[in-house]
Scaffold this motif. Structure first.
Motif, PDB file in Angstrom:
ATOM      1  N   THR A 171     103.611 111.394 -10.421  1.00 16.15           N
ATOM      2  CA  THR A 171     103.047 110.934  -9.485  1.00 16.15           C
ATOM      3  C   THR A 171     103.633 111.755  -8.366  1.00 16.15           C
ATOM      4  N   PRO A 172     102.663 112.635  -7.484  1.00 20.18           N
ATOM      5  CA  PRO A 172     101.291 112.299  -7.939  1.00 20.18           C
ATOM      6  C   PRO A 172     101.021 113.339  -9.042  1.00 20.18           C
ATOM      7  N   GLU A 174      99.450 116.027  -9.550  1.00 18.07           N
ATOM      8  CA  GLU A 174      99.261 117.496  -9.228  1.00 18.07           C
ATOM      9  C   GLU A 174     100.672 118.132  -9.651  1.00 18.07           C
ATOM     10  N   LEU A 220      92.428 114.090 -14.231  1.00 14.38           N
ATOM     11  CA  LEU A 220      93.886 114.277 -13.628  1.00 14.38           C
ATOM     12  C   LEU A 220      94.684 115.145 -14.536  1.00 14.38           C
ATOM     13  N   LEU A 407     105.051 105.147  -5.177  1.00 17.41           N
ATOM     14  CA  LEU A 407     103.439 105.476  -5.227  1.00 17.41           C
ATOM     15  C   LEU A 407     103.018 104.473  -6.446  1.00 17.41           C
ATOM     16  N   GLN A 408     103.458 104.718  -7.462  1.00 20.95           N
ATOM     17  CA  GLN A 408     103.056 103.964  -8.834  1.00 20.95           C
ATOM     18  C   GLN A 408     103.315 102.719  -8.627  1.00 20.95           C
ATOM     19  N   VAL A 411     100.561 101.164  -6.547  1.00 19.96           N
ATOM     20  CA  VAL A 411      99.187 101.033  -7.126  1.00 19.96           C
ATOM     21  C   VAL A 411      99.302  99.847  -7.855  1.00 19.96           C
ATOM     22  N   ASP A 434     102.632 112.130   0.851  1.00 20.37           N
ATOM     23  CA  ASP A 434     101.854 111.854  -0.447  1.00 20.37           C
ATOM     24  C   ASP A 434     100.259 111.691  -0.080  1.00 20.37           C
ATOM     25  N   LYS A 435      99.423 112.587  -0.507  1.00 17.58           N
ATOM     26  CA  LYS A 435      98.155 112.394   0.078  1.00 17.58           C
ATOM     27  C   LYS A 435      97.399 111.256  -0.426  1.00 17.58           C
ATOM     28  N   SER A 436      97.653 111.046  -1.899  1.00 14.72           N
ATOM     29  CA  SER A 436      97.121 110.121  -2.630  1.00 14.72           C
ATOM     30  C   SER A 436      97.348 108.697  -1.892  1.00 14.72           C
ATOM     31  N   LEU A 439      95.605 107.965   1.212  1.00 17.33           N
ATOM     32  CA  LEU A 439      94.329 107.505   1.042  1.00 17.33           C
ATOM     33  C   LEU A 439      94.276 106.137   0.530  1.00 17.33           C
ATOM     34  N   ARG A 440      95.062 105.583  -0.373  1.00 17.66           N
ATOM     35  CA  ARG A 440      94.894 104.268  -0.776  1.00 17.66           C
ATOM     36  C   ARG A 440      95.465 103.284   0.375  1.00 17.66           C
TER      37      ARG A 440
END
Length: 743
Positions: A171-172, A174, A220, A407-408, A411, A434-436, A439-440
């Motif tokens: 996570t992320p 990428e 992903l 992040l995880q 989510v 963290d871009k993700s 966004l969330r």
């Protein structure tokens, strides 16, 4: 220069593998300063991250599981039991032998917890020549070490990726993709051959990496999937047949094997040796405080925390797993005594929850970190899959979760509509770059119509937040906000352009939509087409798309083709596809699918070949072709083999025809993977049959789509207050219906 000359002289008659081994021996026995009669003048190069393989004498350093003792230490036996070869060992050793001969290779052993994956790798590398080295990237973190040191890995190196998910499922995502790309490049780099990559994975992690996403879903793990595809070596859960007979023969000289052969259930020898039965017994028979500690660790892991669980997190979370009576009965040192219980070894293997010992050179934390036994983690993912986690755990995760895991966990909280937990976690991850997460976070703020929160994100430079904010303001009649949205859309801000088109479509402003479509906006083209169809103006909608196709719009051509096919005008759709001089790959595949539907075998074979080679567009079109032709048997076969696109098609068709019972297993798989309409359709199915428990289970698993049907069902049963609160607020962390503040 010397070694270049030697290498050239040896090229004539020695194989690549033999030449490599000879050069290695020469380097080891005759260093450069010996050959040239004096000290080497070149400065030393950077220290290689890999260690000589013969220095790796402790299997536990490479994370091989300790085994039960059963009296072996008293008899002076080695730490590990005698090894019994099974079918997967022969397959693995072929790959290792090829590497020793000069051919780079990769093997990923796939099996459940404590099935012998890491031990099999350890035994296999014992046959490698002494000049080989081994690289086990773990410090300062697995991914960090891999990215930092991978470029310096040289020939004749074993890359030891035990628990490969830590390197590839990041996570992320990428970051894991960068690791996978580096490993793929290493395998094909002729200057660094041979190398041998050895990895281990649980089956669910293997599935996550290798199953291709459905149509419209983000892919992903492209690099990771390409790395491990066809590299898997499955391990059975149990000994059987010849392997079990061989085990009985080896047991005569090892009390651990004798104990396992006598007492292991269903041939699960390796699990027994790793202490699995004792671990389960320790968990089931634990006093309340110790049981609470283990369950807090289980839930933290299943919600996304890494394997290193902070002392503070467990101490704060465990009380939430105790009843009032259990809590009141505890003394002041309850936590320390619970840790002592969970840390005690299980017949020589590690206990349920053990402190992680810092390696030499690593800083010792102020308070320790703990690791849950793998077998109990896997057990917890099954038995606690639908259990509510108490609010104390979520609060502890917010306060003490490791930064890499934020992040995880966020989510997981967001899936359960636990905004008061998801909000600070997403914020923390977004502020760390963290871009993700950013966004969330914006999506959550927009869902709650939190204008102040969106404004703060916009002021911090978040373009998506600015677009969401101005859209909300414009919908509420704020002329300045709408003007701002238009200005940024005209300046080619895609976020703003998308939100502006949504705004125009919502208010029915077809004139401006047409103006923007004529100016080249794909968003406006599709929005205007759909709005015209909604108004029953099919001829005008088609005329508009044809105008846009004539002007060169790819998105208009694709939309027109699908519209024509939908109303049975396949031949006209074919003409459009054939007439495009700059057709992209998907348009070509779409033409193949239309031709195949008319019986063109060559076109169908081309489509199947592309689909089997992993092209997501070809796969989508092939599944659609099979569905339109009514190829139920092939769709069912593909669905049962794990094809999620086929499973979705089968499920939708079964539901349409009233076969809910047959559709349910497919819908459950789709809902668990959060694919397409799977979560929504499963919730609707459960609601149709009045399955209150089933809906509550889906909400517990994070299916927010089940909350509405659950509220409907509660209302039908007369529980109007609870239904109203559920509609307004969602579920709390302990499973009760409560507010979800973001403080």
């Amino acid at each position: 220069m010397f070694w270049t000359v030697v290498s050239e002289q040896l090229d004539a008659g020695i194989s690549a593998g033999g030449r490599g081994r000879l050069l290695a021996v020469l380097r080891d026995r005759f260093p450069a300063h010996h050959l040239f009669g004096g000290p080497a003048r070149l400065p030393p190069g950077p220290r290689l991250p890999a260690r000589p393989i013969r220095e790796m004498i402790d299997p536990f350093d490479l994370e091989v599981h300790p085994a039960i003792d059963a009296g072996a230490a008293a008899e002076g036996l080695p730490p590990l039991p005698r090894y019994v070869l099974r079918e997967h060992d022969h397959e693995l050793r072929v790959i290792v032998a090829r590497a020793a001969e000069g051919a780079s290779g990769i093997a990923v052993l796939v099996g459940g917890s404590s099935t012998g994956k890491t031990r099999a790798c350890w035994e296999a590398i014992q046959s490698l020549p002494d000049e080989w080295r081994l690289w086990h990237p773990i410090n300062p973190g697995r991914v960090e070490a891999a990215l930092d040191e991978l470029p310096r890995i040289g020939p004749r190196t074993v890359i030891w990726l035990n628990e490969t998910q830590h390197y590839l499922l990041t996570t992320p995502p990428e970051v894991g993709e960068r690791v996978a790309a580096g490993l793929r490049e290493l395998l094909r780099d002729p200057d660094r051959q041979p190398v041998l990559i050895l990895g281990t994975l649980w089956p669910d992690y293997w599935e996550t990496i290798t199953i291709r996403p459905g149509a419209g879903q983000p892919d992903l793990h492209t690099q990771a999937r390409d790395l491990v595809t066809d590299a898997d070596i499955p391990l059975p859960d149990a000994f059987s047949g010849q392997a079990f007979s061989a085990l009985r023969g080896a047991a005569s000289g090892d009390p651990r094997l004798a104990d396992a052969a006598t007492h292991a259930v269903d041939g699960q020898i390796t699990q027994y040796l790793a202490g699995a039965p004792e671990l389960l017994a320790r968990y089931r028979n634990a006093l309340p405080a110790a049981r609470a500690l283990i369950e807090a660790a289980m839930d933290a892991r299943r919600f996304g925390h890494g394997h290193a669980l902070p002392h503070q997190l467990l101490e704060a979370a465990a009380p939430g797993y105790l009843t009032d009576q259990e809590w009141d009965s505890l003394d002041d040192d309850w936590f320390a005594r619970a840790l002592t219980y969970t840390a005690a070894s299980c017949r020589g293997a590690c206990g349920p929850l053990t402190a992680i010992r810092p390696r030499p050179g690593q800083p010792a934390p102020q308070k320790p970190y703990y690791r849950l036994a793998d077998y109990l983690e896997q057990h917890g993912r099954v038995v606690r899959r639908t259990q509510w986690a108490p609010a104390a755990l979520w609060d502890a995760l917010v306060a003490h979760a490791a930064p890499d895991d934020t992040l995880q966990i966020a989510v997981s909280a967001d899936q359960r509509r636990l905004d008061r937990c998801a909000f600070p976690l997403f914020t923390r991850a977004a502020e760390a770059g963290d871009k993700s997460a950013a966004l969330r976070l914006v999506q959550m703020l927009a869902r709650r119509r939190d204008l102040d929160g969106l404004q703060a994100r916009a002021d911090a430079g978040d373009g998506y937040a600015r677009a969401q904010l101005t859209h909300l303001l414009a919908r509420n009649g704020d002329e300045d906000a709408e003007r701002n949205l238009r200005d940024r859309a005209d300046a080619r801000d895609r976020h703003a352009a998308f939100e502006l088109i949504n705004l125009l479509g919502g208010r029915g402003d077809l004139d401006e939509l047409r103006t923007r479509a004529d100016a080249g906006s794909d968003f406006a083209t599709i929005e205007l087409f759909n709005r015209l169809l909604e108004r029953g103006e099919q001829e005008e909608a088609e005329r508009f798309l044809r105008e846009r196709v004539a002007s060169g719009s790819k998105i208009a051509a694709r939309a027109l083709v699908e519209h024509l096919v939908g109303r049975g005008a396949d031949q006209e759709a074919e003409r459009i596809l054939r007439a495009d001089p700059n057709a992209d790959e998907f348009s070509t595949l779409r033409l193949y699918s239309l031709l195949a539907e008319r019986g063109d075998q060559e076109a169908e074979q081309l489509l199947r070949t592309q689909a089997d080679d992993g092209d997501p567009g070809a796969h989508f079109l092939l599944i659609n072709l099979l569905a339109r032709r009514g190829e139920a048997e092939e769709l069912l076969t593909r669905a049962r083999q794990g094809d999620q696109g086929a499973a979705a098609t089968v499920a939708y068709r079964l539901v349409e025809n009233g076969h809910d019972e047959e559709a349910e297993p497919f819908l459950r798989d789709l809902a668990d993977a959060n694919i397409g309409l799977g979560p929504t359709m499963l919730a609707d199915l459960l609601a149709r049959r009045g399955d209150l428990d089933g809906l509550q289970e889906r909400v517990a698993l994070g299916n927010a789509y089940a909350a509405g049907p659950l509220a409907d069902l509660l209302e039908q049963r007369g529980d109007h207050d609870e239904a109203a609160r559920l509609r307004r607020f969602g579920f709390n962390a302990d499973g009760s219906i409560a507010t979800s503040d973001m403080d």
